[in-house]
Design an enzyme around this catalytic site. Structure first.
Site, PDB file in Angstrom:
ATOM      1  N   ALA A 287       0.657  -1.577  -0.070  1.00 49.50           N
ATOM      2  CA  ALA A 287      -0.239   0.098   0.314  1.00 49.50           C
ATOM      3  C   ALA A 287       0.989   1.192  -0.193  1.00 49.50           C
ATOM      4  O   ALA A 287       1.840   0.714   0.337  1.00 49.50           O
ATOM      5  CB  ALA A 287      -0.676  -0.033   1.455  1.00 49.50           C
ATOM      6  N   MET A 288       0.602   2.021  -0.046  1.00 48.96           N
ATOM      7  CA  MET A 288       0.489   3.509  -0.293  1.00 48.96           C
ATOM      8  C   MET A 288       0.109   4.646   0.479  1.00 48.96           C
ATOM      9  O   MET A 288      -1.081   4.820   0.173  1.00 48.96           O
ATOM     10  CB  MET A 288       0.979   3.891  -1.640  1.00 48.96           C
ATOM     11  CG  MET A 288       2.185   5.454  -2.084  1.00 48.96           C
ATOM     12  SD  MET A 288       3.755   4.924  -1.269  1.00 48.96           S
ATOM     13  CE  MET A 288       4.483   7.177  -0.740  1.00 48.96           C
ATOM     14  N   GLU A 289       1.011   5.446   1.169  1.00 45.38           N
ATOM     15  CA  GLU A 289      -0.062   6.512   2.145  1.00 45.38           C
ATOM     16  C   GLU A 289      -0.242   8.093   1.285  1.00 45.38           C
ATOM     17  O   GLU A 289       0.170   8.782   1.295  1.00 45.38           O
ATOM     18  CB  GLU A 289       0.660   6.244   3.689  1.00 45.38           C
ATOM     19  CG  GLU A 289       2.521   7.458   2.898  1.00 45.38           C
ATOM     20  CD  GLU A 289       3.876   6.427   2.669  1.00 45.38           C
ATOM     21  OE1 GLU A 289       3.172   5.532   2.435  1.00 45.38           O
ATOM     22  OE2 GLU A 289       4.271   6.928   2.670  1.00 45.38           O
ATOM     23  N   ASN A 290      -0.552   7.653  -0.099  1.00 48.90           N
ATOM     24  CA  ASN A 290      -1.138   9.666  -0.260  1.00 48.90           C
ATOM     25  C   ASN A 290      -1.755  10.102   0.207  1.00 48.90           C
ATOM     26  O   ASN A 290      -2.876   9.393   0.794  1.00 48.90           O
ATOM     27  CB  ASN A 290      -1.341   9.192  -1.385  1.00 48.90           C
ATOM     28  CG  ASN A 290      -0.479   8.044  -2.539  1.00 48.90           C
ATOM     29  OD1 ASN A 290       0.982   8.515  -2.495  1.00 48.90           O
ATOM     30  ND2 ASN A 290      -1.510   6.949  -2.576  1.00 48.90           N
ATOM     31  N   HIS A 322      -0.707   0.977   9.355  1.00 50.50           N
ATOM     32  CA  HIS A 322       0.259   1.877   9.340  1.00 50.50           C
ATOM     33  C   HIS A 322       0.485   2.674   7.920  1.00 50.50           C
ATOM     34  O   HIS A 322       0.970   3.325   8.143  1.00 50.50           O
ATOM     35  CB  HIS A 322       1.387   0.476   7.862  1.00 50.50           C
ATOM     36  CG  HIS A 322       2.429   1.116   7.471  1.00 50.50           C
ATOM     37  ND1 HIS A 322       4.353   0.427   7.807  1.00 50.50           N
ATOM     38  CD2 HIS A 322       3.285   1.835   6.437  1.00 50.50           C
ATOM     39  CE1 HIS A 322       5.124   1.458   7.264  1.00 50.50           C
ATOM     40  NE2 HIS A 322       4.051   2.115   6.704  1.00 50.50           N
ATOM     41  N   GLU A 323      -0.219   2.803   6.754  1.00 44.49           N
ATOM     42  CA  GLU A 323      -0.739   4.060   5.864  1.00 44.49           C
ATOM     43  C   GLU A 323      -1.517   5.145   6.544  1.00 44.49           C
ATOM     44  O   GLU A 323      -0.874   6.106   6.162  1.00 44.49           O
ATOM     45  CB  GLU A 323      -1.537   2.927   4.855  1.00 44.49           C
ATOM     46  CG  GLU A 323      -0.729   2.252   3.862  1.00 44.49           C
ATOM     47  CD  GLU A 323       0.508   2.016   3.559  1.00 44.49           C
ATOM     48  OE1 GLU A 323       0.622   3.772   3.527  1.00 44.49           O
ATOM     49  OE2 GLU A 323       1.287   0.989   4.002  1.00 44.49           O
ATOM     50  N   GLU A 345       9.691   5.235   6.931  1.00 42.87           N
ATOM     51  CA  GLU A 345       8.995   3.693   7.566  1.00 42.87           C
ATOM     52  C   GLU A 345       9.153   2.571   9.071  1.00 42.87           C
ATOM     53  O   GLU A 345       8.179   2.062   9.247  1.00 42.87           O
ATOM     54  CB  GLU A 345       9.340   3.140   6.701  1.00 42.87           C
ATOM     55  CG  GLU A 345       9.429   3.758   5.085  1.00 42.87           C
ATOM     56  CD  GLU A 345       8.260   3.488   4.978  1.00 42.87           C
ATOM     57  OE1 GLU A 345       7.261   2.454   5.141  1.00 42.87           O
ATOM     58  OE2 GLU A 345       7.597   4.199   3.880  1.00 42.87           O
TER      59      GLU A 345
HETATM   60 ZN   LIG Z   1       5.429   3.124   4.762  1.00 41.25          ZN
END
Ligand SMILES: [Zn+2]
Length: 880
Positions: A287-290, A322-323, A345
């Site tokens: 996943a990516m935290e945009n 986490h995201e 991170e």
């Molecule tokens: Zn991360």
């Protein structure tokens, strides 16, 4: 079903893709890749015309600039795109004549005819570009007959999508305007504020963002189905590709409590105006935290109602937490440069686990993470390891310590939290976020806040762990007068030399004194320190609470006394750490291979499933180092002996009301017993479940479907392979797709394996799924050599389908315990066609892993083989 090189490679790639400063430059001279700071953007509006059915797109960017120092030229990023027009105008709107040229590292140099004086300017760029095809940058993907466009920018791929100042220290407001087919939905970080339609296309204007670094911008276009998320402080949706909207329920339910828990911890509300979670069918990271538009791999976010395993639910919660932790830590407060990415991170991982544990204690997330830390400690013991925080990051350095940095940082943060106390730690985090909201920081800013809140020398402790490689071995030596001497030295495997180092270590001693348990904490700042514990000490276990990022040793009689007392005297986390520590002592040469196997066996009947799972993790190490194909039979006996009691205790079939941790562990237990242990009861049970699953997937417990298909495939033929292949291609949910794909790599028959490997490259397998089938084949008898040879033959096919920044990791295919494969890998990767930036560094890491393993096998192989053979002989006799 256990840890082997290909799976590790896939894991490394995934971690890497989540966040890494990839290929920042060909050299380490910042002048070759940085943008300079004479000219800074203040605001950028980007208009893109995106039709995902096409292979190309066009766009324009408008940037408000401030020239801070007089200069004739300035730099921005615009990589591999056709710049059709570039115009600069001054404050009064007058045209300033400029020329432009592409230079290294995806930069564009703009040169004015005469020097630009300080002041305000605006820049307009029209460009044309192709969509990416490797699931990075602004890329297109087809799913079930529909075309989609997505973005994945971290670390340096925004520059491939549009002209931009692509450095994390440049945080500015952006405004996205998208013209897309009217039948498609378009989403970005912010809510839509205006829409205009004509000729089947819609022009959609989105709200200005808060100041953001470019790597956090996000765009998705396509026929999505939306499920509202109720009960958050801002509006939100879960978005899925067309046809998958029915799989969004669990994500929509789990997200609001996560946001609420984070708002509570940080003491401030979610910082952005909306929160969408979107499932992406082709995605390298988890996943990516945009901010406002978090992207997820579809198999993590989309889960079948009523058919979701506990493991899938846990992963959804953990990844989401986490995201979302990044919304504050990473997004609202961002590292100034990529050398502090590890802190982003590490913190998000630490925080995500914390929130997961708070909301779902039944997952026992800390115990499963602690098992992972044991593996990280093994990697960090080798001389090829490096400090997780480097001075400055170039292409090479950025790639060196992937994976290690995040988990080590997480463990070190946990150790510091225990040392200064939870409340003090939280207060420091709040202060840090408040102080730097919408800004950029370096790690020292956080250290400072922790020192202020605690009044302790936190910076010195942290520096000793993050600014130098490796970690300490803590030795406790009892003295005649009842005191103990606690000393430190660098932990190294047997026969390995590396520079000496010293740490400031918060040490927790668990002491058994006259049968009573006590805990003593100290900060070890010298090489050794004497502690008076008083009379009657039975034993000292030097890692109370298992939060120390170190290894430890005590005299052998004391070690055995701790092992004997473990079931009643040690907490589950301490027992898991004890097992990891014993494996490390084997590597260090202070424990023999046969003793090690006996210790494992003694812990295998533990009441806690996570502890038994740690035993299984250690069996993976045994198998890799000590079990050539000739010993598979005796090893199977050992596996059945060791894990048999756990099967009796936890049962083959799920039981109503059992702890979630048991449900999480059972597939691993059955997998090991059925595969390595060749246990006929387990295999028969798996075959029954697989048959039932093929008839009706809903009739099988979702936790067991994957392992059942895998064990059935193991003994299956080409006809079964074809059945699985058809089911893979026709699967209606990401979880089904993944189960059948994994099963395609689980066949033992060489002819079927050849078919499977060909399918991995030629079938409708996505680039992001490239490693699944070979990762299964490698685990079969003779599989390591077969897959290694096959990989070398097909290197180009792999390298051409992966983003270039991942290719440096491919030497991992030589991981294992074979000096011959390593030699061939060295030869192969020395050829210019098989090398990229960073290949040498990864090859060096693999070399040390292999030579450590070969060395261990030479030293202890005979003892282990003798132990396994005598056990097998005894076991056979006992069976008659
Ligand atoms: Zn991360």
């Amino acid at each position: 079903m256990n840890a082997f090189p290909w799976r590790r490679l896939a894991a490394v790639l995934l971690v890497f893709a989540v966040a890494s400063p990839l290929a920042l430059a060909e050299t380490s001279d910042p002048a070759d890749y940085r943008l300079g700071d004479q000219v800074r953007p203040d605001f950028e509006r980007i208009h893109l015309v995106l039709d995902p059915a096409r292979e190309d797109y066009s766009g324009s960017a408008h940037v408000d600039l401030t020239v801070l120092e007089a200069t004739a030229s300035f730099l921005l990023h615009a990589e591999d795109m056709e710049v059709q027009r570039l115009a600069l105008s001054d404050e009064s709107g007058r045209d300033v004549p400029v020329s432009f040229a592409a230079i290294s590292s995806g930069r564009l140099e703009v040169t004015a005819a005469s020097e630009l004086t300080p002041g305000v300017y605006s820049l307009d760029v029209d460009f044309h570009n192709d969509f990416g095809t490797k699931a990075v940058g602004l890329y297109r993907a087809d799913y079930q007959g529909n075309a989609y466009a997505f973005t994945q920018f971290e670390a340096i791929d925004a520059r491939e999508a549009f002209p931009v100042w692509d450095e994390p220290g440049v945080k500015i407001p952006y405004q996205l305007v998208l013209t897309v087919p009217s039948d498609d939905m378009a989403v970005t970080n912010t809510p839509e504020v205006a829409r205009w339609q004509a000729d089947g296309m819609s022009r959609i204007t989105f709200a200005r963002t808060r100041p953001l670094p470019s790597y956090l911008l996000a765009i998705a276009v396509g026929p999505f189905e939306a499920t509202p998320i109720e009960g958050m402080s801002v509006p939100g949706r879960v978005l899925a590709p067309k046809g998958l909207g029915g799989l969004t329920g669990m994500a929509a339910r789990e997200t609001p409590p996560i946001i609420a828990a984070l708002e509570d911890y940080f003491g401030r509300p979610y910082p952005y105006p909306k929160l969408d979670l979107i499932a992406v069918p082709e995605f390298w990271p988890g996943a990516m935290e945009n901010p406002g538009l978090v992207t997820f791999a579809d198999n993590i976010l989309l889960l079948e109602p009523g058919a979701t395993s506990v493991g899938e639910e846990r992963d959804l919660v953990r990844v989401t937490a986490h995201e979302l932790a990044h919304m504050w830590f990473g997004d609202l407060v961002t590292m100034q440069w990529w050398n502090d990415l590890w802190l982003n991170e590490s913190f998000a991982d630490w925080m995500g686990n914390r929130i997961t544990d708070q909301l779902h204690p039944e997952f026992e997330i800390d115990l499963s993470m602690l098992r992972g830390v044991q593996g990280i400690l093994s990697v960090d013991a080798r001389p090829s390891t490096e400090a997780i925080r480097g001075p400055i990051v170039d292409a090479d350095a950025s790639m060196r310590n992937v994976g290690l940095a995040y988990a080590k940082g997480r463990a070190v943060l946990g150790m510091v939290e225990q040392w200064i106390g939870e409340d003090v730690f939280r207060q420091a985090i709040r202060t840090y976020i408040d102080r730097h909201a919408d800004g950029n920081t370096v790690a020292d800013d956080l250290w400072q806040a922790l020192a202020e809140a605690s009044g302790k020398d936190v910076p010195a402790v942290l520096a000793s762990f993050v600014d130098q490689p490796g970690y300490p071995l803590i030795t406790v030596t009892p003295q005649d007068d009842g005191s103990v001497v606690v000393s430190q030295q660098r932990f190294l495997n047997e026969g390995i030399e590396a520079p000496a180092e010293s740490w400031r270590v918060p040490v927790g001693l668990k002491v058994s004194q006259g049968g009573e348990l006590k805990t003593r904490h100290l900060l070890l700042t010298a090489d050794s320190q004497r502690i008076d514990l008083g009379p009657g000490v039975d034993w000292v276990m030097p890692n109370a609470g298992a939060l120390g990022y170190y290894r430890w040793q005590v005299p052998e009689p004391m070690l055995l006394a701790i092992a004997a007392a473990a079931p009643r005297a040690l907490e589950p986390e301490e027992r898991i750490a004890f097992l990891g520590n014993t494996a490390a002592l084997l590597d260090a040469g202070t424990v023999g291979g046969d003793t090690y196997l006996q210790v494992l066996n003694a812990f295998a009947d533990d009441a806690n499933p996570d502890v038994v799972a740690a035993v299984v993790g250690n069996l993976g190490k045994v198998r890799q180092a000590f079990v050539p194909d000739a010993l598979r039979g005796p090893f199977a006996v050992y596996v059945r002996r060791t894990l048999g009691p756990a099967l009796e205790r936890f049962g083959m079939e799920p039981r109503a009301g059992e702890p979630e941790a048991v449900a999480l562990f059972r597939p691993q237990l059955l997998g090991w017993l059925g595969d390595e242990g060749n246990d006929p009861r387990v295999v028969a049970y798996a075959n029954r479940l697989a048959d039932a699953y093929l008839q009706d997937p809903a009739s099988v417990d979702p936790s067991l479907a994957g392992v059942a298909l895998g064990l059935t495939a193991k003994h299956g033929d080409a006809a079964l392979f074809d059945t699985f292949r058809q089911r893979f291609e026709a699967s209606t949910s990401p979880a089904q797709r993944e189960r059948f794909l994994n099963a395609l790599g689980a066949f033992d028959a060489p002819a079927v394996q050849a078919k499977a490997l060909a399918y991995a490259l030629e079938g409708p397998v996505r680039p992001t799924e490239l490693f699944e089938i070979p990762g299964g084949v490698i685990d079969s008898p003779g599989g390591e050599d077969r897959v290694f040879g096959w990989f070398l033959d097909h290197y180009d096919a792999f390298a051409s389908r992966m983003p270039p920044e991942f290719v440096a990791f491919l030497p991992f295919v030589a991981s294992g315990c074979s000096a011959e494969r390593l030699e061939r890998a060295r030869e192969f990767f020395s050829q210019p066609d098989h090398r990229v930036d960073g290949t040498d560094v990864q090859l060096a890491k693999v070399s040390q892993q292999v030579s450590d393993c070969v060395h261990l096998r030479q030293r202890e192989g005979a003892a282990v083989a003798g132990y396994l053979r005598s056990l097998a002989a005894g076991g056979a006799a006992a069976a008659h």
